[in-house]
Enzyme design. Structure first.
Site, PDB file in Angstrom:
ATOM      1  N   LYS A 295       0.901  -1.184  -0.009  1.00 25.18           N
ATOM      2  CA  LYS A 295      -0.130  -0.111   0.031  1.00 25.18           C
ATOM      3  C   LYS A 295       0.956   1.358  -0.195  1.00 25.18           C
ATOM      4  O   LYS A 295       0.495   2.420  -0.396  1.00 25.18           O
ATOM      5  CB  LYS A 295      -0.926   0.013   1.046  1.00 25.18           C
ATOM      6  CG  LYS A 295      -1.987  -1.441   0.961  1.00 25.18           C
ATOM      7  CD  LYS A 295      -3.223  -1.184   1.941  1.00 25.18           C
ATOM      8  CE  LYS A 295      -4.260  -2.115   1.467  1.00 25.18           C
ATOM      9  NZ  LYS A 295      -4.099  -3.690   1.675  1.00 25.18           N
TER      10      LYS A 295
HETATM   11  C1  LIG Z   1      -4.749  -4.636   1.141  1.00 31.45           C
HETATM   12  C2  LIG Z   1      -4.140  -5.758   1.279  1.00 31.45           C
HETATM   13  C3  LIG Z   1      -4.193  -6.963   0.206  1.00 31.45           C
HETATM   14  C4  LIG Z   1      -5.384  -6.867  -0.611  1.00 31.45           C
HETATM   15  O1  LIG Z   1      -5.416  -5.646  -1.785  1.00 31.45           O
HETATM   16  P1  LIG Z   1      -6.822  -5.298  -2.315  1.00 31.45           P
HETATM   17  O2  LIG Z   1      -6.312  -4.238  -3.499  1.00 31.45           O
HETATM   18  O3  LIG Z   1      -7.779  -4.965  -1.366  1.00 31.45           O
HETATM   19  O4  LIG Z   1      -7.104  -6.516  -3.282  1.00 31.45           O
HETATM   20  C5  LIG Z   1      -3.422  -8.157  -0.003  1.00 31.45           C
HETATM   21  N1  LIG Z   1      -2.571  -8.279   0.805  1.00 31.45           N
HETATM   22  C6  LIG Z   1      -2.144  -7.316   1.762  1.00 31.45           C
HETATM   23  C7  LIG Z   1      -0.935  -7.647   2.620  1.00 31.45           C
HETATM   24  C8  LIG Z   1      -2.754  -6.098   1.880  1.00 31.45           C
HETATM   25  O5  LIG Z   1      -2.557  -5.090   2.678  1.00 31.45           O
END
Ligand SMILES: *Cc1c(COP(=O)(O)O)cnc(C)c1O
Length: 463
Positions: free
Chosen positions: A112
């Protein structure tokens, strides 16, 4: 570049407008009216670029001059400066033609950061320029919160409010949020689950009367278009590292809100040769049931060892449906809102089209731990539970051995020590910049699962 809503009943927006909002007023999500498409020659010519220079090529058309190119270039450079690996998104080989793309070299150790480091800087620039103040309001199941706070904490024109479910995020995840200093940083532990947090955020966005005049809410979850845009880049980067665009590649993506994998879908629409996209889910498997059985129906939310994917309905799937339904906004609205009343189905033709590109698998906690243990035993590489689900799905769903299969490693295993320990392994040490995390002072408010409690708290704490 113009942006339109997937529900078709909102005014057309420019980039700045979609950056500074959440859902469209009609309840839909914003998507670009048209996508930039790059030729194979052009993509091939990017082979030697650094990650930020590649990011500029891909992101620039979406902003289309609304931020001057030299400023945008500087913002992108700064966004990826703090990443600890020089490649920013390095690839690691697991087995022949089987790869992992490490997306956790940013400040909060999850993918993220790729989007939120950029989003924070874009917001800062636009708010300074326009002399505007906003409040960021977001719900987090763990990783979005810390990444959003890290990305926006230095912006004087943003007050940050992040809701997490009380006692439902890991200690490392909580501390990554609650130890961030700053008068504009506000963590709220809500007595409820992640869906309760999301419900309150949605309600607050829907009625912003409680804010002072000239203040608006900005979303930092992946309904914000700028987040998706930033994530398209690493699909190109990974492909170029493995012989693309001449050679197609496939990706397996641990999926919650469908934001990350939707960015992969867009990369393909923009000209990147991608053979397969694998939707890797935990027991919260609505998308897997749709792809495998053409059944789109609500289940019970389950708490798993991969909490960042404990989501019942993936909001970004609507953006894909918009294309699958040939941009028929009424059909999208019907399908998406119909889900609350009864199970939905795709037409045979649509279902076939979806299955040509997407495969899927749902992986339970026991298998997740088995994969963590197995990968460690065979390669010496420790993966987190979300990545483990991706690796499992990659192996089960792969159609062509000759096409490189890349699993997105979405978080560092240190964030999910309980899963690592359940796999019979020692949890890893915190990296140097977080070494004293467990000693730092925490700050957060515990509030009842009640919209008024949250909006009053916000009123009291807006700077
Ligand atoms: C947010 C997240 C996901 C999922 O991502 P999306 O974009 O919501 O599909 C998967 N793994 C981790 C570690 C995350 O923080």
């Amino acid at each position: 570049m113009r942006y339109i809503s997937t529900r078709g009943k909102s005014p057309v927006c420019n980039f700045e407008q979609v950056l500074l909002t959440g859902l469209a007023p009609d309840g839909g999500l914003y998507v670009p009216e048209t996508l930039p498409v790059f030729s194979q020659e052009e993509i091939a010519s990017w082979g030697g670029l650094s990650y930020p220079k590649l990011a500029f090529k891909i992101i620039q058309p979406f902003i289309d001059g609304e931020i001057p190119d030299d400023v945008l270039e500087r913002i992108i450079d700064e966004s990826y400066e703090g990443f600890t690996h020089p490649a920013v998104a390095p690839l690691r080989m697991l087995d022949s033609n089987e790869w992992v793309l490490e997306l956790y070299c940013g400040p909060t150790l999850a993918f993220k950061d790729f989007a939120l480091q950029l989003l924070g800087r874009l917001l800062d620039y636009v708010l300074m320029r326009d002399n505007k103040k906003v409040a960021v309001l977001g719900a987090t199941s763990g990783d979005t919160g810390s990444a959003a706070l890290e990305g926006c904490r230095h912006c004087p024109n943003i007050d940050l409010f992040i809701l997490h479910p009380y006692q439902r995020v890991s200690e490392v995840q909580r501390r990554q949020m609650t130890t961030i200093p700053g008068d504009n940083v506000h963590n709220i532990a809500l007595r409820g689950n992640f869906d309760d947090c999301q419900r309150i955020v949605k309600a607050a966005f829907g009625n912003q009367q409680f804010l002072p005049e000239n203040r608006q809410l900005v979303a930092v979850n992946s309904i914000n278009w700028a987040r998706i845009m930033a994530q398209i880049v690493y699909y190109f980067s990974a492909s170029l590292q493995l012989g693309g665009p001449q050679r197609p590649v496939s990706f397996s993506v641990p999926t919650g809100n469908f934001g990350d994998i939707y960015a992969g879908y867009l990369a393909r629409q923009m000209g990147l040769p991608i053979d397969q996209l694998v939707i890797a889910t935990n027991r919260n498997d609505i998308l897997h049931r749709l792809i495998s059985d053409n059944e789109y129906s609500l289940g019970e939310l389950e708490h798993t060892l991969s909490p960042s994917m404990d989501i019942m309905v993936s909001s970004n799937f609507e953006r894909y449906l918009f294309d699958l339904f040939d941009r028929d906004a009424d059909k999208v609205a019907q399908f998406v809102t119909g889900l609350g009343k009864s199970p939905q189905k795709l037409d045979e033709g649509q279902w076939t089209r979806a299955r040509e590109l997407f495969s899927s698998l749902s992986v339970d906690d026991q298998t997740t731990c088995d994969v963590i243990a197995d990968i460690y035993r065979t390669t010496g590489f420790l993966i987190d539970p979300h990545t483990a689900i991706g690796v499992k799905a990659a192996r089960e769903c792969r159609r062509q051995r000759s096409v490189p299969m890349i699993t997105l490693a979405t978080a560092h295993p240190v964030k999910f020590a309980d899963a690592v320990e359940k796999a019979g392994l020692d949890s890893p040490a915190l990296p140097p910049h977080l070494a004293d995390l467990l000693e730092r002072e925490e700050r957060y408010a515990v509030l009842d699962n009640d919209i008024v409690a949250v909006t009053e708290f916000m009123q009291q704490h807006l700077c």
